[in-house]
Design a protein around this motif. Structure first.
Motif, PDB file in Angstrom:
ATOM      1  N   GLN A   6       0.873  -1.277   0.052  1.00 23.37           N
ATOM      2  CA  GLN A   6       0.022  -0.172  -0.055  1.00 23.37           C
ATOM      3  C   GLN A   6       0.845   1.883  -0.498  1.00 23.37           C
ATOM      4  O   GLN A   6       1.802   1.459   0.636  1.00 23.37           O
ATOM      5  N   SER A   7      -0.148   2.600  -0.704  1.00 21.36           N
ATOM      6  CA  SER A   7       1.216   3.898  -0.453  1.00 21.36           C
ATOM      7  C   SER A   7       0.566   4.214   0.962  1.00 21.36           C
ATOM      8  O   SER A   7      -0.583   3.854   1.376  1.00 21.36           O
ATOM      9  N   PHE A   8       1.049   5.016   1.283  1.00 29.03           N
ATOM     10  CA  PHE A   8       0.674   5.342   2.723  1.00 29.03           C
ATOM     11  C   PHE A   8      -0.105   6.882   2.692  1.00 29.03           C
ATOM     12  O   PHE A   8      -0.140   7.601   4.143  1.00 29.03           O
ATOM     13  N   ASP A   9      -0.278   7.240   1.472  1.00 28.78           N
ATOM     14  CA  ASP A   9      -0.684   8.445   0.771  1.00 28.78           C
ATOM     15  C   ASP A   9      -2.073   9.092   1.800  1.00 28.78           C
ATOM     16  O   ASP A   9      -2.993   9.855   1.631  1.00 28.78           O
ATOM     17  N   ARG A  10      -3.223   7.676   2.129  1.00 22.49           N
ATOM     18  CA  ARG A  10      -3.934   7.422   2.956  1.00 22.49           C
ATOM     19  C   ARG A  10      -4.511   6.869   3.919  1.00 22.49           C
ATOM     20  O   ARG A  10      -5.771   6.772   4.165  1.00 22.49           O
ATOM     21  N   VAL A  11      -3.346   6.647   4.399  1.00 25.25           N
ATOM     22  CA  VAL A  11      -3.545   5.784   5.738  1.00 25.25           C
ATOM     23  C   VAL A  11      -2.961   6.718   7.058  1.00 25.25           C
ATOM     24  O   VAL A  11      -2.386   7.548   6.661  1.00 25.25           O
ATOM     25  N   LEU A  12      -4.365   6.324   7.595  1.00 27.33           N
ATOM     26  CA  LEU A  12      -4.608   7.762   8.700  1.00 27.33           C
ATOM     27  C   LEU A  12      -4.648   6.603   9.765  1.00 27.33           C
ATOM     28  O   LEU A  12      -4.604   7.594  11.259  1.00 27.33           O
ATOM     29  N   ASP A  43     -14.739   3.530   1.325  1.00 30.81           N
ATOM     30  CA  ASP A  43     -14.417   3.485  -0.060  1.00 30.81           C
ATOM     31  C   ASP A  43     -13.845   4.017  -0.423  1.00 30.81           C
ATOM     32  O   ASP A  43     -13.548   3.726  -1.581  1.00 30.81           O
ATOM     33  N   ALA A  44     -13.645   5.079  -0.092  1.00 29.66           N
ATOM     34  CA  ALA A  44     -12.910   6.949  -1.217  1.00 29.66           C
ATOM     35  C   ALA A  44     -11.339   5.909  -0.831  1.00 29.66           C
ATOM     36  O   ALA A  44     -10.783   6.601  -1.518  1.00 29.66           O
ATOM     37  N   GLY A  45     -11.082   5.503  -0.074  1.00 29.34           N
ATOM     38  CA  GLY A  45     -10.020   4.499  -0.297  1.00 29.34           C
ATOM     39  C   GLY A  45      -9.128   5.086   1.482  1.00 29.34           C
ATOM     40  O   GLY A  45      -7.925   4.796   1.453  1.00 29.34           O
ATOM     41  N   TRP A  46      -9.812   5.648   2.208  1.00 35.41           N
ATOM     42  CA  TRP A  46      -9.372   5.962   2.738  1.00 35.41           C
ATOM     43  C   TRP A  46      -8.957   5.299   4.098  1.00 35.41           C
ATOM     44  O   TRP A  46      -9.724   4.369   4.565  1.00 35.41           O
ATOM     45  N   LYS A  47      -7.639   4.966   4.295  1.00 40.07           N
ATOM     46  CA  LYS A  47      -7.504   3.893   5.630  1.00 40.07           C
ATOM     47  C   LYS A  47      -7.873   4.482   6.829  1.00 40.07           C
ATOM     48  O   LYS A  47      -6.515   4.944   7.507  1.00 40.07           O
ATOM     49  N   ALA A  48      -8.994   4.749   7.457  1.00 33.86           N
ATOM     50  CA  ALA A  48      -9.641   5.192   8.490  1.00 33.86           C
ATOM     51  C   ALA A  48      -9.392   4.093   9.682  1.00 33.86           C
ATOM     52  O   ALA A  48      -9.957   3.239   9.481  1.00 33.86           O
ATOM     53  N   SER A  49      -9.915   4.404  11.283  1.00 35.92           N
ATOM     54  CA  SER A  49     -10.717   3.227  12.187  1.00 35.92           C
ATOM     55  C   SER A  49     -11.087   4.243  13.355  1.00 35.92           C
ATOM     56  O   SER A  49     -10.550   5.401  12.614  1.00 35.92           O
ATOM     57  N   ARG A  50     -11.471   3.357  14.074  1.00 40.03           N
ATOM     58  CA  ARG A  50     -12.341   4.241  14.522  1.00 40.03           C
ATOM     59  C   ARG A  50     -11.945   3.136  16.277  1.00 40.03           C
ATOM     60  O   ARG A  50     -11.212   2.492  16.840  1.00 40.03           O
ATOM     61  N   THR A  51     -12.169   3.788  17.265  1.00 40.46           N
ATOM     62  CA  THR A  51     -12.183   4.342  18.954  1.00 40.46           C
ATOM     63  C   THR A  51     -14.130   3.023  18.979  1.00 40.46           C
ATOM     64  O   THR A  51     -14.945   2.412  18.279  1.00 40.46           O
ATOM     65  N   PRO A  92       1.456  -6.981   8.784  1.00 45.51           N
ATOM     66  CA  PRO A  92       0.563  -7.301   8.456  1.00 45.51           C
ATOM     67  C   PRO A  92      -0.746  -7.755  10.194  1.00 45.51           C
ATOM     68  O   PRO A  92      -1.779  -8.217   9.937  1.00 45.51           O
ATOM     69  N   GLY A  93      -0.188  -7.176  11.034  1.00 46.03           N
ATOM     70  CA  GLY A  93      -0.826  -7.036  12.364  1.00 46.03           C
ATOM     71  C   GLY A  93      -2.059  -6.178  11.740  1.00 46.03           C
ATOM     72  O   GLY A  93      -3.143  -6.005  13.081  1.00 46.03           O
ATOM     73  N   ASP A  94      -2.499  -5.254  11.674  1.00 46.55           N
ATOM     74  CA  ASP A  94      -3.767  -4.256  10.779  1.00 46.55           C
ATOM     75  C   ASP A  94      -3.960  -4.573   9.387  1.00 46.55           C
ATOM     76  O   ASP A  94      -3.387  -3.658   8.652  1.00 46.55           O
ATOM     77  N   PRO A  95      -4.451  -5.541   9.255  1.00 44.00           N
ATOM     78  CA  PRO A  95      -4.694  -6.160   7.785  1.00 44.00           C
ATOM     79  C   PRO A  95      -6.008  -5.481   7.053  1.00 44.00           C
ATOM     80  O   PRO A  95      -5.828  -5.074   5.864  1.00 44.00           O
ATOM     81  N   ALA A  96      -6.845  -4.403   7.739  1.00 41.79           N
ATOM     82  CA  ALA A  96      -7.212  -3.763   7.017  1.00 41.79           C
ATOM     83  C   ALA A  96      -7.179  -2.360   6.595  1.00 41.79           C
ATOM     84  O   ALA A  96      -7.059  -1.871   5.545  1.00 41.79           O
ATOM     85  N   THR A  97      -5.156  -2.147   6.804  1.00 45.45           N
ATOM     86  CA  THR A  97      -5.163  -1.242   6.766  1.00 45.45           C
ATOM     87  C   THR A  97      -3.943  -1.428   5.820  1.00 45.45           C
ATOM     88  O   THR A  97      -3.920  -1.086   4.651  1.00 45.45           O
ATOM     89  N   TYR A  98      -3.401  -3.078   5.814  1.00 43.01           N
ATOM     90  CA  TYR A  98      -1.774  -3.305   5.460  1.00 43.01           C
ATOM     91  C   TYR A  98      -2.798  -4.050   4.497  1.00 43.01           C
ATOM     92  O   TYR A  98      -2.578  -5.634   4.587  1.00 43.01           O
ATOM     93  N   GLU A  99      -3.298  -3.607   3.032  1.00 40.86           N
ATOM     94  CA  GLU A  99      -4.568  -5.116   3.242  1.00 40.86           C
ATOM     95  C   GLU A  99      -2.952  -6.173   2.333  1.00 40.86           C
ATOM     96  O   GLU A  99      -3.340  -7.474   1.645  1.00 40.86           O
TER      97      GLU A  99
END
Lengths: 364, 364
Positions: free
Chosen positions: A9-15, A326-334, B38-45
């Motif tokens: 993956q690129s880090f461009d959209r990894v939040l 869906d827009a490709g942002w790797k965001a997460s939730r609490t 790989p411990g964060d598969p939703a971010t690092y697919e």
């Protein structure tokens, strides 16, 4: 089994990640030391020497009283470091170092502690007493004081919580632990490379802390796997040692056996390149970005948790969150479903503007 | 803290390591995936996808009944895999998956088992019952049968022991375990990439084995860190899962949290490049080298343990061992002080000739 190779993956959209792009010097060092094993220092001498430098560097950041003689090692990550801190405290509690199963030991941690403490408790067969946090998501000293007893081996304090980036009142927690005869562990896995540039109390110098987790592969800009465990006293690691036949070293205190030389060499190279000015600039930039994003989200009417370290939490509805994914942002939730953005060094102001543009499009 | 950077050791004189030079394709893949988790598969697919391929590849080697659906993961190394196998068996024994501390569980292992089982027992608070090996350094089934009881959660069998490279009588041990209601773990951390080219019984197909350790970063020619844990049933890994807030995946069964994508990608690339012919050739070359070295040492009058897998043990006196270390040879010793040479892929016939030349010089 040959199949096309996927692209990283690129880090461009990894939040969502607490890791980041390694510093170029760290990447180069990791590549050079890819085929080494600091777990076998008699065979792999150069990387063993580098590990001593890594520990000294981490101990400098964490204000250990004697960095050059600090005890610690480069772990596979924060989870290993946290497990080992619990294990050390368990083994040292009442000085019952054996495995007789006669222990009745507990660990007190705020609800904000990383899930690796749940893992540690399950693994180590100790009771985890999770106590509530206050309205600002920090450990509540009164709740901790009410939970400790003679069986408390360890009080866990968080310096940069995973969900909200909060720093617990560590001197207060340490005083409570001291009163109860318990040890104190500070989990600064993520915060450790940012905290030296804040006025927060978190280090060996700020409180009578016994062990610290501080991970080069998070804000330290080292490649994975490079976590860090530090201890004030050698005895903390001695309590973890098992005998090692077949190795020319006598004993091993690490949780894993063979370990990554790439992580060790990368950590040293990152610290050489960035401590202190590079880290200071990265910390300040990240803090500015977090403050800016928080203000932008608040302007849009979201309920935002005021950032303490560079991590922004905002109550974005599930439907908007799903559209952002869906827009490709790797965001997460609490745990309560709020959007969580970790402002790592690779997350630039331009990235955050693009993210808000997409969010605005979704809201229209 | 800037200091001159040490050079990584060359493998030219490394006879002591169970790791080796990575295959060039594996090194390249590891470098590409250095900044993944790989411990964060939703971010690092992408690397999560690669891990599924790695598990399928390992399951193919270990003759899992359904390699494409096999359960397992790429660990930090054999120690993590062995700890997790013990933990899973502990948690599943009597179906007491909780952490109530009410367990009274034991694990039976031969004296030849790796020290990671000692570490696992200390960590997990289970009793390790170590039983003697026979005259050929293999687990003695009678001793194992005498040691098991209702509290035995796991019988450990070794397929390529660390000291002598021996393969235990695994079908016999599995029958004893079955009788006692215990599970069976095969530690093929080192042997797993050699055993498919021998007539030894060690795999899921050869015996009712529950879990297997098989490490790409040893004879698999992948870079560190890439160990492997495989299980016959999903329930074995389910028993290790802890909840994971903050990650978009629901639970995590690994011992570590953040993990190395370099190890995962390197493991896949090595298996793509080498399975099966490349591994067969490497195994045959290593076996030939071990047999040759054993014969040469026997010719010189040393007491040599006949090699089963590519590992040679010979009773070389301490003074000669010390002189070999002084000459730059990274050799190691067994618990009784015998010289131990691991014939990894980087150990060529030319290397062994040079080693014997130096030994002959020392003896003169």
């Amino acid at each position: 089994m040959r199949q096309p190779e996927p692209e990283p993956q690129s880090f461009d959209r990894v939040l969502s990640s607490m890791c980041t792009e390694p510093h170029p010097a760290a990447r180069a060092a990791a590549e050079r030391f890819l085929a080494t094993n600091p777990g076998d220092p008699a065979t792999y001498e150069a990387v063993a020497e580098l590990e001593a430098r890594a520990v000294e560097g981490l101990a400098t950041l964490a204000e250990h009283p004697t960095p050059a003689d600090a005890t610690g090692y480069v772990t596979s990550g924060g989870t290993e470091a946290n497990i080992q801190a619990v294990r050390s405290a368990r083994n040292r509690h009442g000085e019952s170092d054996d495995t007789s199963g006669e222990r009745d030991v507990n660990v007190v941690a705020p609800a904000s502690a990383h899930f690796s403490f749940t893992k540690a408790a399950a693994l180590l067969d100790v009771e985890l007493r999770t106590v509530p946090v206050d309205d600002e998501y920090r450990a509540d000293p009164d709740a901790v004081a009410a939970a400790v007893d003679d069986g408390t081996a360890l009080v866990v304090a968080v310096a940069g919580s995973t969900e909200h980036g909060r720093v617990d009142p560590i001197p207060e927690l340490a005083a409570i632990a001291d009163e109860a005869g318990a040890r104190v562990h500070v989990d600064a896995a993520w915060g450790g490379f940012v905290l030296p540039f804040t006025d927060r109390d978190w280090s060996f110098a700020d409180a009578p802390v016994d062990t610290v987790t501080i991970d080069p592969h998070k804000f330290g800009q080292a490649p994975v796997p490079a976590g860090g465990l530090l201890a004030r006293e050698d005895a903390a690691l001695d309590a973890l040692a098992v005998d090692t036949p077949y190795l020319e070293s006598r004993s091993q205190a690490t949780l894993t056996g063979t370990r990554s030389g790439a992580g060790v060499a990368g950590a040293v190279a990152a610290m050489d390149a960035l401590w202190p000015d590079g880290y200071r600039e990265a910390a300040e930039r990240a803090a500015d970005n977090a403050d800016w994003l928080a203000a932008e989200l608040a302007d849009r009417g979201y309920d935002v948790v005021d950032p303490e370290l560079p991590l922004v939490v905002a109550a974005v509805p599930e439907s908007e969150f799903a559209a952002l994914r869906d827009a490709g942002w790797k965001a997460s939730r609490t745990g309560t479903g709020a959007l969580r953005v970790v402002c790592m060094p690779h997350v630039t102001r331009a990235t955050l503007r693009a993210f808000l543009d997409d969010l605005d499009g979704i809201r229209r």
